[in-house]
Scaffold this motif. Structure first.
Motif, mmCIF file in Angstrom:
data_model
loop_
_atom_site.group_PDB
_atom_site.id
_atom_site.type_symbol
_atom_site.label_atom_id
_atom_site.label_comp_id
_atom_site.label_asym_id
_atom_site.label_seq_id
_atom_site.Cartn_x
_atom_site.Cartn_y
_atom_site.Cartn_z
ATOM 1 N N HIS A 105 25.435 42.025 -8.637
ATOM 2 C CA HIS A 105 25.144 41.123 -7.961
ATOM 3 C C HIS A 105 25.059 41.420 -6.437
ATOM 4 O O HIS A 105 24.190 40.931 -5.544
ATOM 5 C CB HIS A 105 26.431 40.566 -7.901
ATOM 6 N N PHE A 106 25.619 42.656 -5.784
ATOM 7 C CA PHE A 106 25.142 42.902 -4.489
ATOM 8 C C PHE A 106 23.832 43.368 -4.359
ATOM 9 O O PHE A 106 23.060 42.770 -3.298
ATOM 10 C CB PHE A 106 26.171 44.305 -4.076
ATOM 11 N N HIS A 107 23.144 44.168 -5.169
ATOM 12 C CA HIS A 107 21.788 44.639 -5.074
ATOM 13 C C HIS A 107 20.838 43.418 -5.150
ATOM 14 O O HIS A 107 19.924 43.327 -4.635
ATOM 15 C CB HIS A 107 21.592 45.717 -6.025
ATOM 16 N N LEU A 108 21.085 42.420 -6.001
ATOM 17 C CA LEU A 108 20.294 41.254 -6.107
ATOM 18 C C LEU A 108 20.404 40.423 -5.020
ATOM 19 O O LEU A 108 19.380 40.022 -4.477
ATOM 20 C CB LEU A 108 20.679 40.342 -7.494
ATOM 21 N N LEU A 109 21.502 40.082 -4.555
ATOM 22 C CA LEU A 109 21.620 39.330 -3.358
ATOM 23 C C LEU A 109 21.068 40.029 -1.891
ATOM 24 O O LEU A 109 20.425 39.210 -1.379
ATOM 25 C CB LEU A 109 23.039 38.966 -2.914
ATOM 26 N N SER A 110 21.203 41.406 -2.012
ATOM 27 C CA SER A 110 20.380 42.016 -0.947
ATOM 28 C C SER A 110 19.083 42.113 -0.973
ATOM 29 O O SER A 110 18.293 41.844 -0.045
ATOM 30 C CB SER A 110 21.118 43.598 -0.874
ATOM 31 N N GLY A 111 18.431 41.959 -2.146
ATOM 32 C CA GLY A 111 17.139 41.987 -2.546
ATOM 33 C C GLY A 111 16.498 40.539 -1.950
ATOM 34 O O GLY A 111 15.462 40.198 -1.389
ATOM 35 N N ILE A 112 17.398 39.540 -2.615
ATOM 36 C CA ILE A 112 17.216 38.071 -2.247
ATOM 37 C C ILE A 112 17.191 37.805 -0.638
ATOM 38 O O ILE A 112 16.246 37.189 -0.045
ATOM 39 C CB ILE A 112 17.941 37.188 -3.004
ATOM 40 N N ALA A 113 18.012 38.364 0.012
ATOM 41 C CA ALA A 113 18.196 38.126 1.504
ATOM 42 C C ALA A 113 16.969 38.951 2.052
ATOM 43 O O ALA A 113 16.521 38.487 3.017
ATOM 44 C CB ALA A 113 19.315 38.868 1.997
ATOM 45 N N GLY A 114 16.576 40.043 1.471
ATOM 46 C CA GLY A 114 15.507 40.811 2.208
ATOM 47 C C GLY A 114 14.219 40.009 2.009
ATOM 48 O O GLY A 114 13.151 39.940 2.917
ATOM 49 N N LEU B 83 14.109 37.374 4.321
ATOM 50 C CA LEU B 83 13.965 37.916 5.818
ATOM 51 C C LEU B 83 12.417 38.467 5.958
ATOM 52 O O LEU B 83 12.132 38.751 7.266
ATOM 53 C CB LEU B 83 14.869 39.171 6.272
ATOM 54 N N VAL B 84 11.685 38.494 4.973
ATOM 55 C CA VAL B 84 10.349 38.773 5.103
ATOM 56 C C VAL B 84 9.608 37.417 5.337
ATOM 57 O O VAL B 84 8.665 37.243 6.091
ATOM 58 C CB VAL B 84 9.889 39.646 4.103
ATOM 59 N N LEU B 85 9.665 36.437 4.264
ATOM 60 C CA LEU B 85 9.075 35.484 4.398
ATOM 61 C C LEU B 85 9.345 34.249 5.373
ATOM 62 O O LEU B 85 8.374 33.618 5.951
ATOM 63 C CB LEU B 85 9.516 34.384 2.919
ATOM 64 N N ILE B 86 10.718 34.024 5.915
ATOM 65 C CA ILE B 86 10.953 33.237 7.082
ATOM 66 C C ILE B 86 10.177 33.574 8.274
ATOM 67 O O ILE B 86 9.543 32.794 8.849
ATOM 68 C CB ILE B 86 12.351 32.932 7.088
ATOM 69 N N PRO B 87 10.259 34.592 8.726
ATOM 70 C CA PRO B 87 9.526 35.554 10.129
ATOM 71 C C PRO B 87 8.152 35.203 9.789
ATOM 72 O O PRO B 87 7.402 34.873 10.755
ATOM 73 C CB PRO B 87 10.138 36.467 10.165
ATOM 74 N N PHE B 88 7.657 35.575 8.469
ATOM 75 C CA PHE B 88 6.110 35.235 8.144
ATOM 76 C C PHE B 88 5.701 33.863 8.561
ATOM 77 O O PHE B 88 4.620 33.392 9.428
ATOM 78 C CB PHE B 88 5.704 35.933 7.028
ATOM 79 N N ARG C 273 16.630 47.266 -2.399
ATOM 80 C CA ARG C 273 17.789 47.295 -3.216
ATOM 81 C C ARG C 273 17.502 46.784 -4.550
ATOM 82 O O ARG C 273 18.262 47.064 -5.694
ATOM 83 C CB ARG C 273 18.856 46.479 -2.581
ATOM 84 N N LEU C 274 16.402 45.916 -4.517
ATOM 85 C CA LEU C 274 16.002 45.531 -6.018
ATOM 86 C C LEU C 274 15.569 46.641 -7.056
ATOM 87 O O LEU C 274 15.873 46.386 -8.175
ATOM 88 C CB LEU C 274 14.777 44.498 -5.827
ATOM 89 N N ALA C 275 15.224 47.760 -6.518
ATOM 90 C CA ALA C 275 14.997 48.814 -7.413
ATOM 91 C C ALA C 275 16.192 49.436 -7.943
ATOM 92 O O ALA C 275 15.913 49.963 -9.138
ATOM 93 C CB ALA C 275 13.986 49.747 -6.616
ATOM 94 N N LEU C 276 17.316 49.273 -7.386
ATOM 95 C CA LEU C 276 18.415 49.969 -7.784
ATOM 96 C C LEU C 276 19.037 48.910 -8.866
ATOM 97 O O LEU C 276 19.736 49.536 -9.770
ATOM 98 C CB LEU C 276 19.435 49.918 -6.583
ATOM 99 N N LEU C 277 18.514 47.747 -9.146
ATOM 100 C CA LEU C 277 18.891 47.027 -10.287
ATOM 101 C C LEU C 277 18.311 47.640 -11.402
ATOM 102 O O LEU C 277 19.189 47.877 -12.377
ATOM 103 C CB LEU C 277 18.484 45.544 -10.138
ATOM 104 N N VAL C 278 17.209 48.128 -11.525
ATOM 105 C CA VAL C 278 16.557 48.525 -12.627
ATOM 106 C C VAL C 278 17.195 50.076 -13.006
ATOM 107 O O VAL C 278 17.422 50.813 -13.904
ATOM 108 C CB VAL C 278 15.186 48.993 -12.242
#
Length: 169
Positions: free
Chosen positions: A34-43, A46-51, A157-162
């Motif tokens: 859950h932590f890694h998934l939420l971190s990846g989504i937050a990431g 944080l890329v899409l909104i500033p873009f 952090r999404l890579a850590l899910l795998v």
């Protein structure tokens, strides 16, 4: 820029501690996932909104002209492909462990974890150098780029899910 340095240092320390705690056998796999998934989504956010904000702000009707849009998009043209390549390398390294029992034991799993952390820290360290080039008095391009740098570092952090999924199999 000082706020970013403090935030990036705190994030790097947090990710290092979290990586160390997640590497322990007693770590809860559900909470870890859950932590890694939420971190990846937050990431990703944080890329899409500033873009999106930067795309609107660097449009045709601004005081910086085409320079603002070129400098803003230059970050994404350089850093997103680099992040994608590193992310794919981390994913392929984790998936390679599925077919090789040697890669599932010993130092290889730890190396993959710490390589993920190193990739995150790399983007936290390199982003301010590009942001410093984009400083101007009309647009907040450096702020948007720094936010995106934090987002890219969290995407790893999404890579850590795998990785942890491969370890359980």
């Amino acid at each position: 820029m000082i706020v970013y340095v403090i935030a990036a240092a705190a994030l790097a320390v947090f990710l290092a501690v979290r990586t160390h705690l997640d590497d322990r056998p007693a770590a809860d796999p559900v909470k870890r996932a859950h932590f890694h998934l939420l971190s990846g989504i937050a990431g990703a956010l944080l890329v899409l909104i500033p873009f999106a904000v930067g795309w609107v702000l660097t449009g045709r009707e601004n005081d910086s002209g085409e320079w603002g849009r070129d400098m803003f998009l230059g970050y994404y043209k350089a850093f997103l492909p680099a992040a994608a390549v590193l992310l794919l390398l981390l994913l392929f390294a984790s998936l390679g462990a599925l077919s090789s029992p040697k890669l599932r034991t010993g130092l290889f799993p730890r190396f993959r974890l710490w390589a993920n952390l190193a990739a995150s820290v790399l983007f936290l360290l390199v982003t301010p150098f590009y942001a410093a080039v984009t400083v101007n008095r009309y647009l907040p391009i450096p702020t948007l780029i720094l936010c995106s740098g934090i987002g890219i570092s969290l995407l790893f952090r999404l890579a850590l899910l795998v990785e942890y999924r491969v370890r359980r199999s």
